[in-house]
Design a protein around this motif. Structure first.
Motif, mmCIF file in Angstrom:
data_model
loop_
_atom_site.group_PDB
_atom_site.id
_atom_site.type_symbol
_atom_site.label_atom_id
_atom_site.label_comp_id
_atom_site.label_asym_id
_atom_site.label_seq_id
_atom_site.Cartn_x
_atom_site.Cartn_y
_atom_site.Cartn_z
ATOM 1 N N PHE A 209 0.860 -1.182 0.000
ATOM 2 C CA PHE A 209 0.000 0.000 0.000
ATOM 3 C C PHE A 209 0.904 1.243 0.000
ATOM 4 N N VAL A 210 0.770 2.073 -1.017
ATOM 5 C CA VAL A 210 1.591 3.282 -1.111
ATOM 6 C C VAL A 210 1.329 4.198 0.077
ATOM 7 N N SER A 211 0.091 4.189 0.555
ATOM 8 C CA SER A 211 -0.262 5.043 1.695
ATOM 9 C C SER A 211 0.507 4.660 2.959
ATOM 10 N N GLY A 212 1.012 3.424 3.000
ATOM 11 C CA GLY A 212 1.733 2.972 4.189
ATOM 12 C C GLY A 212 3.233 3.170 4.103
ATOM 13 N N LEU A 213 3.704 3.754 3.002
ATOM 14 C CA LEU A 213 5.130 3.978 2.840
ATOM 15 C C LEU A 213 5.610 5.173 3.658
ATOM 16 N N LYS A 214 6.873 5.153 4.019
ATOM 17 C CA LYS A 214 7.491 6.306 4.656
ATOM 18 C C LYS A 214 7.630 7.416 3.617
ATOM 19 N N PRO A 215 7.689 8.671 4.034
ATOM 20 C CA PRO A 215 7.866 9.773 3.066
ATOM 21 C C PRO A 215 9.064 9.556 2.144
ATOM 22 N N SER A 216 10.172 9.064 2.702
ATOM 23 C CA SER A 216 11.366 8.835 1.885
ATOM 24 C C SER A 216 11.122 7.732 0.848
ATOM 25 N N GLU A 217 10.309 6.745 1.210
ATOM 26 C CA GLU A 217 10.008 5.647 0.289
ATOM 27 C C GLU A 217 9.061 6.108 -0.819
ATOM 28 N N LYS A 218 8.106 6.953 -0.460
ATOM 29 C CA LYS A 218 7.201 7.515 -1.473
ATOM 30 C C LYS A 218 7.995 8.351 -2.479
ATOM 31 N N LYS A 219 8.934 9.109 -1.963
ATOM 32 C CA LYS A 219 9.764 9.933 -2.841
ATOM 33 C C LYS A 219 10.613 9.052 -3.763
ATOM 34 N N ALA A 220 11.135 7.971 -3.210
ATOM 35 C CA ALA A 220 11.946 7.055 -4.013
ATOM 36 C C ALA A 220 11.109 6.437 -5.132
ATOM 37 N N LEU A 221 9.865 6.112 -4.836
ATOM 38 C CA LEU A 221 8.972 5.544 -5.848
ATOM 39 C C LEU A 221 8.729 6.540 -6.972
ATOM 40 N N GLN A 222 8.464 7.789 -6.601
ATOM 41 C CA GLN A 222 8.229 8.811 -7.627
ATOM 42 C C GLN A 222 9.498 9.107 -8.416
ATOM 43 N N ASP A 223 10.628 9.134 -7.727
ATOM 44 C CA ASP A 223 11.901 9.376 -8.410
ATOM 45 C C ASP A 223 12.207 8.258 -9.411
ATOM 46 N N LEU A 224 11.866 7.040 -9.047
ATOM 47 C CA LEU A 224 12.089 5.913 -9.947
ATOM 48 C C LEU A 224 11.212 6.044 -11.189
ATOM 49 N N LYS A 225 9.963 6.452 -10.995
ATOM 50 C CA LYS A 225 9.063 6.659 -12.132
ATOM 51 C C LYS A 225 9.606 7.764 -13.052
ATOM 52 N N ASP A 226 10.068 8.833 -12.444
ATOM 53 C CA ASP A 226 10.615 9.938 -13.239
ATOM 54 C C ASP A 226 11.832 9.487 -14.034
ATOM 55 N N LYS A 227 12.651 8.668 -13.405
ATOM 56 C CA LYS A 227 13.869 8.181 -14.067
ATOM 57 C C LYS A 227 13.494 7.266 -15.245
ATOM 58 N N LEU A 228 12.451 6.466 -15.064
ATOM 59 C CA LEU A 228 12.003 5.585 -16.142
ATOM 60 C C LEU A 228 11.399 6.391 -17.295
ATOM 61 N N ILE A 229 10.638 7.436 -16.965
ATOM 62 C CA ILE A 229 10.020 8.283 -17.997
ATOM 63 C C ILE A 229 11.081 8.907 -18.896
ATOM 64 N N ALA A 230 12.192 9.292 -18.281
ATOM 65 C CA ALA A 230 13.261 9.962 -19.031
ATOM 66 C C ALA A 230 14.204 8.991 -19.729
ATOM 67 N N SER A 231 13.929 7.701 -19.630
ATOM 68 C CA SER A 231 14.836 6.694 -20.184
ATOM 69 C C SER A 231 14.238 6.013 -21.411
ATOM 70 N N ASP A 232 15.023 5.122 -22.002
ATOM 71 C CA ASP A 232 14.556 4.332 -23.140
ATOM 72 C C ASP A 232 13.639 3.198 -22.698
ATOM 73 N N SER A 233 13.463 3.039 -21.378
ATOM 74 C CA SER A 233 12.624 1.963 -20.852
ATOM 75 C C SER A 233 11.237 2.450 -20.437
ATOM 76 N N SER A 234 10.845 3.612 -20.952
ATOM 77 C CA SER A 234 9.568 4.204 -20.532
ATOM 78 C C SER A 234 8.363 3.349 -20.916
ATOM 79 N N ASP A 235 8.513 2.508 -21.934
ATOM 80 C CA ASP A 235 7.394 1.657 -22.343
ATOM 81 C C ASP A 235 7.580 0.222 -21.856
ATOM 82 N N GLY A 236 8.489 0.017 -20.907
ATOM 83 C CA GLY A 236 8.780 -1.325 -20.402
ATOM 84 C C GLY A 236 7.606 -1.956 -19.674
ATOM 85 N N ALA A 237 7.523 -3.285 -19.774
ATOM 86 C CA ALA A 237 6.453 -4.024 -19.112
ATOM 87 C C ALA A 237 6.984 -5.372 -18.630
#
Length: 413
Positions: free
Chosen positions: A45-73
């Motif tokens: 549950f994302v709601s149960g993550l620590k603030p630092s963990e939520k930030k890490a999740l968003q940072d990972l998404k941002d990093k994927l968006i800016a990469s060649d793996s943005s359409d990865g599945a």
């Protein structure tokens, strides 16, 4: 109405065992056993993550968006779909790298490259020709008490040199085996929910009995490395059974390939404690008969297994299980097992009428430790009850046990 109840008849006082020195393996087992109850699976549950963990999740998404793996599945889930399933998969990679975003990102990129090169998305449907290994070496079988799919692994068959040569004789054969082993895992993953609060991982049970440790070292290391690099956090618990004395050597060999998080999920069971260990996590009706359970391969074709009743037989104790209310002409069918048997078992039918004779359905006999669950049926000519007896009087050891039954009335009634 049918009813049943296990009734202890007698218990002999036992002397306390003498203390003995603990080996490295014994100490390791105790540590693993102590860790087991405190282990809790992540809910995702994302709601149960620590603030630092939520930030890490968003940072990972941002990093994927800016990469060649943005359409990865992976496993039919687009990593940037923005839904719960995608978050579950991304969190698995983050947790495998302790929420270090750069490391998790690199792991995802390498995993996507490997899955494409390996053809992992379609491997579950391939016919790889390992019919002789299915249901023996690696196979999915039932679920644990929490609903996780269970994968059993047993490599003892490879002590046979001819079998070993057929499967691992050269590098091409080894590659084919690894592909088959990935196939088994992919089939298990395909039934996961990838949903917060759902079933998002499997249980691995590895039987070390007769495992040829030297011969399988290369294959084992490759399997461990491949799974840890490409299937992060897919195993909720790793249960080792029939652990021999040389496990300390195996453990030291495997340990460098395992993260601390992975090691924390280990459960270690020495030889003779298989059923007792597995029953803690898996219901008896889902445990294969070769491991002290009630489940046979043919049972899986008939829908969900009939629930079993569990009981324990203490050392020095005899237990009777009575199933009452059986009508004349009805057929009772039962399964019964005691983990590590090595005790006396019998079954008899006791008529309700006082003038009738007791029928010895199964005469008292000593059941060998390796014997599988007993399956039998009986049709009485008169009303009465069935009585199953397990006599552990000659042993000091407490044993887990289970039974189930069904009564079908006569069609002529």
């Amino acid at each position: 109405m049918d009813s049943s109840s296990p009734i202890p008849l007698q218990q002999t006082p036992l002397a306390s065992p003498k203390p003995s020195k603990k080996s490295f393996v014994t100490s390791l087992m105790e540590v693993a056993t102590l860790r087991t109850p405190s282990f809790k699976e992540d809910t995702y549950f994302v709601s149960g993550l620590k603030p630092s963990e939520k930030k890490a999740l968003q940072d990972l998404k941002d990093k994927l968006i800016a990469s060649d793996s943005s359409d990865g599945a992976m496993w039919g889930v687009k990593l940037l779909a923005g839904d719960d399933k995608a978050d579950v998969i991304l969190l698995k990679f983050l947790r495998a790298r302790d929420f270090r975003v750069a490391d998790a990102f690199n792991m995802i990129v390498k995993c996507l490259e490997w899955r494409k090169e390996f053809g992992a998305d379609g491997v579950a449907e391939e016919d790889l020709g390992f019919k002789e290994l299915e249901g023996v070496v690696a196979y999915m079988h039932g679920f644990d008490r929490c609903g996780h799919p269970v994968c059993y692994n047993a490599y003892g068959v490879f002590k046979d040199k001819d079998m070993y040569e057929r499967i691992f004789g050269d590098e091409e054969k080894l590659k084919k085996f690894l592909r088959w082993r990935v196939q088994v895992l992919e089939k298990g993953i395909n039934v996961l929910h990838f949903k917060p609060g759902g079933i998002n991982s499997i249980i691995q049970v590895t039987d070390l009995k007769d495992m040829p440790k030297r011969e399988l070292r290369v294959a084992s290391n490759q399997i461990l490395s491949l799974f840890q690099d490409n299937y992060p956090e897919m195993v909720a618990r790793k249960i080792f059974i029939n652990v021999p004395w040389y496990f300390s050597v195996l453990y030291s060999m495997f340990s460098p390939f395992l993260t601390q998080r992975t090691k924390s999920k280990f459960v270690i069971s020495k030889e003779g404690n298989v059923a007792e260990t597995l029953y803690k996590f898996i219901r008896p009706e889902d445990v294969p008969v070769q491991y002290g359970g009630l489940s046979r391969p043919s049972d899986l074709q008939n829908g969900p297994p009939k629930p079993a009743s569990e009981f324990t037989v203490k050392g020095g104790e005899k237990v009777n299980i009575q199933i009452e209310g059986i009508e004349a002409g009805a057929t009772i069918t039962w399964d019964i097992v005691v983990g590590g048997w090595d005790l006396e078992y019998s079954a008899e039918f006791v008529p309700s009428s006082q003038g009738s004779y007791i029928v010895a359905v199964e005469k008292p006999r000593k059941v060998a430790p390796s014997e599988e669950a007993i399956h039998n049926s009986f049709t009485p000519k008169e009303a009465g009850k069935m009585v199953f007896s397990v006599d552990n009087s000659a042993s000091r050891r407490k044993k887990v046990a289970a039974y189930r039954y069904i009564v079908r009335k006569s069609a002529s009634v």
